[in-house]
Design an enzyme around this catalytic site. Structure first.
Site, PDB file in Angstrom:
ATOM      1  N   HIS A 100     -68.843  -9.649  81.205  1.00 27.58           N
ATOM      2  CA  HIS A 100     -68.714  -9.069  80.048  1.00 27.58           C
ATOM      3  C   HIS A 100     -67.283  -8.588  79.845  1.00 27.58           C
ATOM      4  O   HIS A 100     -66.698  -7.972  80.776  1.00 27.58           O
ATOM      5  CB  HIS A 100     -69.752  -7.810  79.921  1.00 27.58           C
ATOM      6  CG  HIS A 100     -71.269  -8.305  79.810  1.00 27.58           C
ATOM      7  ND1 HIS A 100     -71.629  -9.859  79.663  1.00 27.58           N
ATOM      8  CD2 HIS A 100     -72.362  -7.812  79.850  1.00 27.58           C
ATOM      9  CE1 HIS A 100     -72.608  -9.781  79.563  1.00 27.58           C
ATOM     10  NE2 HIS A 100     -73.322  -8.495  79.555  1.00 27.58           N
ATOM     11  N   CYS A 133     -75.318  -3.009  81.480  1.00 29.26           N
ATOM     12  CA  CYS A 133     -74.129  -3.699  82.205  1.00 29.26           C
ATOM     13  C   CYS A 133     -72.819  -3.517  81.403  1.00 29.26           C
ATOM     14  O   CYS A 133     -71.901  -3.342  81.862  1.00 29.26           O
ATOM     15  CB  CYS A 133     -74.486  -5.173  82.316  1.00 29.26           C
ATOM     16  SG  CYS A 133     -75.234  -6.185  81.074  1.00 29.26           S
TER      17      CYS A 133
END
Length: 345
Positions: free
Chosen positions: A247, A122
């Site tokens: 993130h 990710c």
């Protein structure tokens, strides 16, 4: 759908439905612990089956998010039997015989696949979404990243640990100016207090004694593979932050050719899957710039804080933020599956 009851598995299911993915039959699988539960897909409730030997019979395409150990056991026999498997785990990402694909960047990597296609990490996906088009335009030669990773990167147990610690420390915020280390809550997921803190470790420290974590090493390895740059120099730092979803990645990149901020903005403004959010307020604190909370629930990776590097006309600094459960996992997997269907698998 392998791992249908997990956080990413559920997000994949929602994404398949939202994008109108062509499905004749939906078959959810999970561990024995979750077998018998039901998941919702297109207005129906589907009973979760236990993943056992021969699970793949009659299945043309599988999307898997069940962890590396399960993937190594379950997917090779399925691929050998003709089931094309898109895997969200780390099991096959660096296997030279398995393509690692971000559809906006390297769709041609699917050519000649052998039945298993890897979905990327990710954090690497968040960084590579802007770096891919910049590399095509200017030629990437050197990369340094610092990632600020939400607790959902460790699964639902990471979210629960953060929530529990916030509740325990509620009302004690002033005491954190001089805390008693022995009184601070610690959990099994992060090892240190994650509430009101940042932890400069994601995943495990590498066994080679280098001081890097496995998460940091993934950034370099996956960037090299996706971009086709086996000799690219990469240094990464990964930090866990008390954010539920999303993130952030700070990027320092150097290129073969000179690059201006305006040229970079023009490239990124046309890049699919990237949304340019880069209008800081001169002399102030406002304006537009990306944050993980802005990216949560969004398909695009947000990119901003684009700056030139003094005395280095070939280098750029930027900040990217992406939803680690969507483009960082579920959406990218479904986009790979869409490519495979268009190509006849």
């Amino acid at each position: 759908m392998v791992g249908a009851t997990g956080a990413v598995g559920r997000e994949i299911t929602r994404t398949l439905q939202a994008r109108g993915f062509p499905v004749d039959d939906f078959v959810p699988f999970a561990s024995a612990r979750s077998a018998g539960l039901q998941v919702s897909f297109r207005g129906r409730r589907w009973t979760v089956r236990e993943l056992t030997d021969g699970w793949h019979e009659g299945i043309d395409l599988s999307l898997s998010s069940a962890g590396a150990t399960v993937a190594r056991w379950a997917l090779p026999p399925a691929a050998a039997a003709g089931t094309v498997c898109v895997d969200n785990s780390s099991a096959f990402r660096l296997d030279p015989g398995v393509p690692l694909v971000i559809p906006e960047i390297n769709p041609d990597a699917l050519d000649g696949h052998s039945g298993i296609v890897a979905n990327g990490n990710c954090t690497a996906i968040t960084a590579l979404m802007p770096l891919g088009p910049l590399h095509r335009a200017f030629g990437l030669t050197f990369l340094v990243t610092s990632s600020y990773q939400s607790v959902s990167g460790a699964g639902m147990k990471g979210i629960r640990e953060l929530t529990e610690q916030i509740e325990k420390l509620h009302g004690q915020e002033e005491d954190l100016g001089s805390p008693d280390p022995d009184a601070l809550p610690r959990g099994e997921v992060f090892g240190r207090t994650i509430a009101f803190n940042v932890v400069p470790r994601a995943e495990r420290f590498a066994p080679d004694g280098s001081g890097f974590t496995t998460e940091e090493l993934k950034m370099g390895a996956e960037a090299r593979k996706v971009l086709g740059l086996p000799d690219l120099a990469v240094a990464a730092t990964s930090v866990r932050v008390p954010v539920p979803v999303g993130h952030g990645v700070s990027v320092f990149a150097r290129f073969e050719r000179e690059v201006s901020v305006q040229a970079a903005r023009e490239v990124l403004g046309q890049a699919p899957g990237v949304r340019l959010v880069d209008a800081p307020e001169p002399g102030g604190t406002g304006g537009a710039y990306p944050t993980p909370l802005d990216a949560a629930g969004q398909d695009d990776v947000l990119v901003g804080r684009i700056r030139g590097v003094p005395d280095d006309p070939r280098a750029l600094l930027l900040f990217a933020a992406g939803d680690n459960l969507r483009k960082g996992a579920a959406l990218n997997a479904v986009q790979i599956a869409e490519l495979l269907v268009r190509r006849g698998l």
